[in-house]
Enzyme design. Structure first.
Site, short mmCIF file in Angstrom:
data_model
loop_
_atom_site.label_atom_id
_atom_site.label_comp_id
_atom_site.label_asym_id
_atom_site.label_seq_id
_atom_site.Cartn_x
_atom_site.Cartn_y
_atom_site.Cartn_z
N ALA A 66 -0.89 -6.82 4.11
CA ALA A 66 0.15 -6.42 2.65
C ALA A 66 -0.56 -8.21 1.74
CB ALA A 66 1.23 -6.44 3.06
N GLY A 104 0.12 -5.62 7.95
CA GLY A 104 0.04 -4.12 7.50
C GLY A 104 -1.09 -3.74 7.59
N GLU A 152 -0.34 -2.43 10.74
CA GLU A 152 0.75 -1.88 11.63
C GLU A 152 -0.01 -0.27 10.28
OE1 GLU A 152 3.02 -4.10 8.84
OE2 GLU A 152 4.79 -3.80 10.29
N GLU A 175 2.73 -12.25 10.84
CA GLU A 175 3.87 -12.56 9.81
C GLU A 175 4.82 -13.59 9.75
OE1 GLU A 175 2.52 -9.17 10.96
OE2 GLU A 175 2.77 -7.89 9.61
N1 DAK Z 1 -3.12 -10.77 0.50
C1 DAK Z 1 -3.84 -11.37 -0.25
N2 DAK Z 1 -5.07 -11.09 -0.66
C2 DAK Z 1 -5.68 -11.67 0.98
C3 DAK Z 1 -5.85 -11.11 2.03
C4 DAK Z 1 -4.26 -10.50 1.90
N3 DAK Z 1 -3.18 -10.25 3.04
N4 DAK Z 1 -5.73 -11.56 2.39
C5 DAK Z 1 -7.11 -12.21 2.50
N5 DAK Z 1 -7.34 -12.22 1.23
C6 DAK Z 1 -8.27 -12.76 -0.14
C7 DAK Z 1 -7.99 -13.93 0.08
O1 DAK Z 1 -7.14 -14.75 -0.56
C8 DAK Z 1 -9.44 -14.31 -0.23
O2 DAK Z 1 -9.41 -14.13 -1.71
P1 DAK Z 1 -9.82 -14.85 -3.03
O3 DAK Z 1 -9.85 -16.55 -2.29
O4 DAK Z 1 -11.50 -14.85 -2.75
O5 DAK Z 1 -9.79 -14.75 -4.21
C9 DAK Z 1 -10.05 -13.45 0.64
O6 DAK Z 1 -9.45 -12.01 1.16
C10 DAK Z 1 -10.78 -13.51 1.21
O7 DAK Z 1 -10.64 -13.70 2.46
P2 DAK Z 1 -10.24 -15.06 2.62
O8 DAK Z 1 -11.85 -16.36 2.28
O9 DAK Z 1 -9.39 -16.22 3.37
O10 DAK Z 1 -12.28 -14.74 3.81
P3 DAK Z 1 -12.42 -15.55 5.70
O11 DAK Z 1 -12.88 -14.98 5.89
O12 DAK Z 1 -12.48 -17.17 5.43
O13 DAK Z 1 -10.24 -15.37 6.21
C11 DAK Z 1 -9.18 -13.55 7.36
C12 DAK Z 1 -10.60 -13.98 6.81
C13 DAK Z 1 -8.47 -11.84 7.64
C14 DAK Z 1 -9.01 -14.50 8.63
C15 DAK Z 1 -7.37 -14.73 5.87
O14 DAK Z 1 -8.05 -13.97 5.08
C16 DAK Z 1 -6.96 -14.32 6.69
O15 DAK Z 1 -5.45 -14.76 7.68
N6 DAK Z 1 -5.99 -13.09 5.71
C17 DAK Z 1 -4.46 -13.03 5.15
C18 DAK Z 1 -3.78 -12.81 6.52
C19 DAK Z 1 -2.31 -11.96 6.71
O16 DAK Z 1 -1.75 -13.03 7.09
N7 DAK Z 1 -2.12 -11.22 6.10
C20 DAK Z 1 -0.97 -10.66 5.58
C21 DAK Z 1 -0.06 -10.41 6.86
S1 DAK Z 1 1.67 -10.11 7.05
C22 DAK Z 1 5.81 -5.46 3.01
C23 DAK Z 1 6.55 -5.48 3.98
C24 DAK Z 1 5.51 -5.59 4.84
C25 DAK Z 1 4.76 -6.57 4.55
C26 DAK Z 1 4.59 -7.99 3.89
C27 DAK Z 1 5.78 -7.60 3.18
N8 DAK Z 1 7.97 -5.51 1.91
C28 DAK Z 1 8.45 -4.74 2.87
C29 DAK Z 1 8.26 -6.33 0.74
C30 DAK Z 1 3.67 -7.22 5.47
C31 DAK Z 1 3.23 -8.31 5.82
C32 DAK Z 1 1.58 -8.71 6.45
O17 DAK Z 1 0.95 -7.94 6.37
#
Ligand code: DAK
Length: 260
Positions: free
Chosen positions: A66, A112, A115, A135
């Site tokens: 997400a 997400g 998911e 998460e």
């Molecule tokens: N959201 C927003 N931006 C993201 C992103 C994300 N999930 N994942 C990556 N990006 C963006 C980064 O901020 C970066 O943007 P800039 O800095 O260039 O502007 C760009 O994508 C490239 O990412 P990285 O520079 O970090 O790339 P790397 O190769 O170094 O790393 C990575 C890749 C996938 C390991 C890393 O980007 C990462 O850890 N990303 C986040 C993974 C993550 O934690 N995802 C979220 C999981 S929690 C909800 C229901 C469900 C959910 C939430 C709310 N509600 C109903 C309210 C679910 C939540 C989730 O999914």
């Protein structure tokens, strides 16, 4: 409807929907969820679509979760409301589609993103993919069905480990866990997705929908999956597609389920 965050491409009976926010690693924001819902609703109603492939744009990610920027300031009420809305619009919707949905995981499938892939009926992955539910590292839990579907797919023990460690696994492990069905080199992923979709599209659309409902019935509260299967099975006998399938077999020809 013009889409900003997704691309759609139909070849024959196969519709490919590509989540197209590569700069954000295809993170799911609200607008993307709405666009996916719109495209999937149209596909579900369209007799010219036999199967759907979901994938991500670029080399790096299927969906990296997400969009963290969007949910960073949510309240308890907003979190619950949007979780329920997301279930309805996308994750449960995909699972209950009457046409098979294949997730072609072309890179990171996190949070997400995993998911979404787990809502699909079939998952295949390219060899660069990495999957996980990070998460709890952000102070939340999977909110789009991850705690339920991961346990269904891989068993509770592995689900507890993946969710509580917030760790990622590679495709070999994902395949050995049963989380993805096939792993192929990155440049062969879409060919395999289309091959599987093509095989599906040769079969009875009505029977495929009935099979999806029957399999899903096992996971619904208060529903007896065997009873659901009995009813779905019986209903197939009243369809022209059953007549065509059996007649074609007896006449030693291929069935044509899509006569217009
Ligand atoms: N959201 C927003 N931006 C993201 C992103 C994300 N999930 N994942 C990556 N990006 C963006 C980064 O901020 C970066 O943007 P800039 O800095 O260039 O502007 C760009 O994508 C490239 O990412 P990285 O520079 O970090 O790339 P790397 O190769 O170094 O790393 C990575 C890749 C996938 C390991 C890393 O980007 C990462 O850890 N990303 C986040 C993974 C993550 O934690 N995802 C979220 C999981 S929690 C909800 C229901 C469900 C959910 C939430 C709310 N509600 C109903 C309210 C679910 C939540 C989730 O999914």
């Amino acid at each position: 409807m013009d889409y900003t965050n997704i691309l759609t491409n139909q070849e024959g009976l196969v519709l490919t929907i590509t989540i197209n926010r590569p700069k954000q690693l295809n993170a799911l924001n609200k607008e993307t969820i709405n666009e996916l819902h719109h495209a999937l609703t149209a596909a579900n109603q369209d007799n010219a679509v036999g199967a759907v492939i979901l994938t991500g744009s670029g080399e790096k990610a299927f969906v990296a979760g997400a969009d963290i920027k969007e949910f960073a300031d949510f309240s308890v009420e907003k979190g619950q409301a949007l979780s329920a809305e997301g279930h309805e619009l996308l994750f449960n919707f995909v699972e209950k589609m009457t046409k098979p949905v294949i997730a072609a995981i072309n890179g990171f499938a996190l949070g997400g993103g995993l998911e979404l892939a787990m809502s699909a009926h079939i998952r295949i992955a390219s060899d660069n993919a990495r999957v996980g539910l990070p998460e709890v590292s952000l102070g939340v839990i999977p909110g789009y069905g991850g705690t339920q579907r991961l346990a269904q797919l891989v068993g509770r023990g592995k689900a507890f480990e993946m969710v509580t460690t917030a760790g990622m696994i590679g495709v070999e492990e994902a395949q050995s866990w049963g989380l993805v069905n096939h792993v192929v080199p990155h440049d062969e992923l879409m060919a395999l997705a289309n091959k599987i979709a093509g095989k599906i599209c040769k079969n009875s659309p009505n029977a495929i929908s009935a099979a999806i409902r029957a399999i899903n019935a096992n996971y619904e509260d208060g529903v007896n999956g065997y009873q659901a299967e009995i009813e779905e099975f019986g209903n197939c006998f009243g369809t022209p597609e059953f007549v065509e399938g059996t007649t074609a077999f007896l006449e030693k020809r291929k069935a044509n389920f899509r006569k217009d």
